[in-house]
Design a protein around this motif. Structure first.
Motif, PDB file in Angstrom:
ATOM      1  N   UNK A 111       0.828  -1.217   0.000  1.00 40.23           N
ATOM      2  CA  UNK A 111       0.000   0.000   0.000  1.00 40.23           C
ATOM      3  C   UNK A 111       0.856   1.258   0.000  1.00 40.23           C
ATOM      4  N   UNK A 112       2.000   1.195   0.726  1.00 39.74           N
ATOM      5  CA  UNK A 112       2.832   2.403   0.795  1.00 39.74           C
ATOM      6  C   UNK A 112       3.504   2.697  -0.550  1.00 39.74           C
ATOM      7  N   UNK A 113       3.601   1.691  -1.404  1.00 42.09           N
ATOM      8  CA  UNK A 113       4.262   1.845  -2.708  1.00 42.09           C
ATOM      9  C   UNK A 113       3.256   2.015  -3.845  1.00 42.09           C
ATOM     10  N   UNK A 114       1.976   1.727  -3.571  1.00 40.42           N
ATOM     11  CA  UNK A 114       0.992   1.510  -4.637  1.00 40.42           C
ATOM     12  C   UNK A 114       0.782   2.726  -5.542  1.00 40.42           C
ATOM     13  N   UNK A 115       0.582   3.918  -4.946  1.00 41.85           N
ATOM     14  CA  UNK A 115       0.265   5.075  -5.789  1.00 41.85           C
ATOM     15  C   UNK A 115       1.430   5.426  -6.715  1.00 41.85           C
ATOM     16  N   UNK A 116       2.632   5.410  -6.141  1.00 44.11           N
ATOM     17  CA  UNK A 116       3.817   5.690  -6.963  1.00 44.11           C
ATOM     18  C   UNK A 116       3.985   4.611  -8.046  1.00 44.11           C
ATOM     19  N   UNK A 117       3.740   3.360  -7.653  1.00 44.37           N
ATOM     20  CA  UNK A 117       3.864   2.245  -8.603  1.00 44.37           C
ATOM     21  C   UNK A 117       2.847   2.330  -9.731  1.00 44.37           C
ATOM     22  N   UNK A 118       1.643   2.817  -9.422  1.00 45.39           N
ATOM     23  CA  UNK A 118       0.633   3.002 -10.480  1.00 45.39           C
ATOM     24  C   UNK A 118       1.114   4.049 -11.481  1.00 45.39           C
ATOM     25  N   UNK A 119       1.634   5.173 -10.932  1.00 43.35           N
ATOM     26  CA  UNK A 119       2.141   6.247 -11.808  1.00 43.35           C
ATOM     27  C   UNK A 119       3.278   5.747 -12.686  1.00 43.35           C
ATOM     28  N   UNK A 120       4.127   4.907 -12.116  1.00 39.02           N
ATOM     29  CA  UNK A 120       5.290   4.397 -12.868  1.00 39.02           C
ATOM     30  C   UNK A 120       4.928   3.187 -13.727  1.00 39.02           C
ATOM     31  N   UNK A 121       3.648   2.833 -13.727  1.00 37.52           N
ATOM     32  CA  UNK A 121       3.143   1.663 -14.474  1.00 37.52           C
ATOM     33  C   UNK A 121       3.842   0.381 -14.067  1.00 37.52           C
ATOM     34  N   UNK A 122       4.190   0.300 -12.789  1.00 41.59           N
ATOM     35  CA  UNK A 122       4.683  -0.972 -12.227  1.00 41.59           C
ATOM     36  C   UNK A 122       3.505  -1.824 -11.792  1.00 41.59           C
ATOM     37  N   UNK A 123       2.341  -1.202 -11.557  1.00 40.49           N
ATOM     38  CA  UNK A 123       1.110  -1.936 -11.253  1.00 40.49           C
ATOM     39  C   UNK A 123       0.119  -1.620 -12.372  1.00 40.49           C
ATOM     40  N   UNK A 124      -0.295  -2.634 -13.108  1.00 40.35           N
ATOM     41  CA  UNK A 124      -1.180  -2.413 -14.256  1.00 40.35           C
ATOM     42  C   UNK A 124      -2.446  -3.256 -14.083  1.00 40.35           C
ATOM     43  N   UNK A 125      -3.623  -2.594 -14.205  1.00 43.49           N
ATOM     44  CA  UNK A 125      -4.885  -3.313 -13.982  1.00 43.49           C
ATOM     45  C   UNK A 125      -5.326  -4.125 -15.195  1.00 43.49           C
ATOM     46  N   UNK A 126      -4.630  -5.219 -15.456  1.00 46.16           N
ATOM     47  CA  UNK A 126      -5.058  -6.106 -16.545  1.00 46.16           C
ATOM     48  C   UNK A 126      -5.064  -7.557 -16.050  1.00 46.16           C
ATOM     49  N   UNK A 127      -5.719  -8.412 -16.812  1.00 50.43           N
ATOM     50  CA  UNK A 127      -5.974  -9.787 -16.369  1.00 50.43           C
ATOM     51  C   UNK A 127      -5.614 -10.803 -17.426  1.00 50.43           C
ATOM     52  N   UNK A 128      -5.182 -11.947 -16.996  1.00 49.08           N
ATOM     53  CA  UNK A 128      -5.108 -13.103 -17.880  1.00 49.08           C
ATOM     54  C   UNK A 128      -6.522 -13.414 -18.352  1.00 49.08           C
ATOM     55  N   UNK A 129      -6.743 -13.997 -19.515  1.00 45.84           N
ATOM     56  CA  UNK A 129      -5.724 -14.688 -20.311  1.00 45.84           C
ATOM     57  C   UNK A 129      -5.063 -13.857 -21.414  1.00 45.84           C
ATOM     58  N   UNK A 130      -5.548 -12.641 -21.713  1.00 49.83           N
ATOM     59  CA  UNK A 130      -4.948 -11.897 -22.830  1.00 49.83           C
ATOM     60  C   UNK A 130      -4.106 -10.743 -22.308  1.00 49.83           C
ATOM     61  N   UNK A 131      -2.882 -10.643 -22.761  1.00 50.76           N
ATOM     62  CA  UNK A 131      -1.981  -9.593 -22.278  1.00 50.76           C
ATOM     63  C   UNK A 131      -1.605  -8.646 -23.417  1.00 50.76           C
ATOM     64  N   UNK A 132      -1.574  -7.340 -23.141  1.00 48.90           N
ATOM     65  CA  UNK A 132      -1.304  -6.367 -24.213  1.00 48.90           C
ATOM     66  C   UNK A 132       0.190  -6.094 -24.416  1.00 48.90           C
ATOM     67  N   UNK A 133       1.038  -7.090 -24.141  1.00 51.19           N
ATOM     68  CA  UNK A 133       2.485  -6.873 -24.239  1.00 51.19           C
ATOM     69  C   UNK A 133       3.032  -7.541 -25.504  1.00 51.19           C
ATOM     70  N   UNK A 134       4.043  -6.892 -26.142  1.00 50.18           N
ATOM     71  CA  UNK A 134       4.669  -7.523 -27.308  1.00 50.18           C
ATOM     72  C   UNK A 134       5.364  -8.839 -26.920  1.00 50.18           C
ATOM     73  N   UNK A 135       5.663  -9.653 -27.907  1.00 55.69           N
ATOM     74  CA  UNK A 135       6.389 -10.914 -27.678  1.00 55.69           C
ATOM     75  C   UNK A 135       7.706 -10.617 -26.961  1.00 55.69           C
ATOM     76  N   UNK A 136       8.099 -11.476 -26.045  1.00 54.99           N
ATOM     77  CA  UNK A 136       9.391 -11.401 -25.342  1.00 54.99           C
ATOM     78  C   UNK A 136       9.643 -10.047 -24.698  1.00 54.99           C
TER      79      UNK A 136
END
Ligand SMILES: C[S@@+](CC[C@H](N)C(=O)[O-])C[C@H]1O[C@@H](n2cnc3c(N)ncnc32)[C@H](O)[C@@H]1O
Length: 227
Positions: A111-136
């Motif tokens: 919780x103490x890291x969460x807001x900063x992590x959201x801004x830095x996109x270290x925490x992203x609200x997405x779910x399996x099974x489909x991921x929006x990331x390029x290969x590798x």
């Protein structure tokens, strides 16, 4: 996902290191944590200068909403733990209070890291099974206490699509544990192993130096085979 359905419970960096047999070299990789929830792995790794991105549908909620849910649910989880002490191995933790203390400490770090992590996109609200990331786009995927554990809620098809997607985004995928909530080996494990065999993915079941839930002492490691 509705806030009322969220039951936050998170593990620490030390637990991740042991569940996934992480080496000093592994820690320097681009890591994707899948279903990290309120674990403190990302927060502790960021503090040490490492590169972890966590994905979880609960990251659609604000810090105050998640704090409130942790407050509203932790007593119930604690009671369940105390009612089911026989389902756990009491070597790392002396008693239920010690588990609850460790989990609350991890979630507080998150919780103490969460807001900063959201801004830095270290925490992203997405779910399996489909991921929006390029290969590798990552070197290593870690999936703790989601696939296999929730085999009753998540179908075989969900598992196979998720595995395909995880192996697409990283060459090294590690999943822990291989048992379901009732401690039996996941009914989806054989289909996943068969899928890997047919799709040039090396699949190894590896014992690890971590066991809290009885029977949960192995991870599945998937490596793409070069053709
Ligand atoms: C039991 S918790 C494990 C949290 C953390 N990985 C740990 O071991 O401490 C399972 C997490 O998976 C998340 N989850 C559920 N469905 C998911 C999905 N389809 N994709 C990614 N994460 C999901 C939940 O929101 C929850 O935070």
């Amino acid at each position: 996902m509705k806030l009322a359905e969220v039951v936050p419970w998170g593990r620490s960096r030390r637990e991740y290191e042991r569940m996934f047999g992480l080496t000093a070299t592994d820690l320097t990789k681009r890591i994707l944590g899948v279903g990290d929830g309120p674990a403190s792995f990302n927060a502790e790794m960021a503090l040490a200068g490492h590169n972890v991105t966590s994905i979880d549908p609960i990251y659609a909620f604000s810090a105050s909403e998640l704090r409130e849910r942790i407050g509203a649910t932790h007593q119930t989880i604690a009671e369940q733990l105390k009612c089911n002490v026989n389902q756990y191995v009491w070597t790392d933790f002396q008693n239920a209070e010690a588990v609850i203390y460790t989990r609350m400490e991890a979630m507080s770090l998150f919780l103490s890291d969460y807001e900063q992590g959201l801004q830095q996109e270290r925490y992203i609200p997405i779910s399996l099974p489909d991921l929006p990331f390029p290969d590798s786009s990552y070197d290593l995927v870690l999936c703790s206490h989601l696939l296999f554990l929730y085999s009753e809620q998540l179908s075989e098809a969900f598992h196979l699509t998720s595995i395909k997607e995880l192996v697409r985004v990283a060459n090294d995928v590690r999943i822990f544990p291989l048992v379901t909530l009732d401690g039996h080996v996941s009914p989806h494990l054989n289909s996943v192993l068969e899928y890997c065999k047919l799709n040039h993915i090396q699949a190894d079941i590896i014992p690890v130096d971590y066991q809290f839930q009885k029977g949960a002492y192995q991870m599945l490691r998937l490596l793409r085979k070069s053709l």
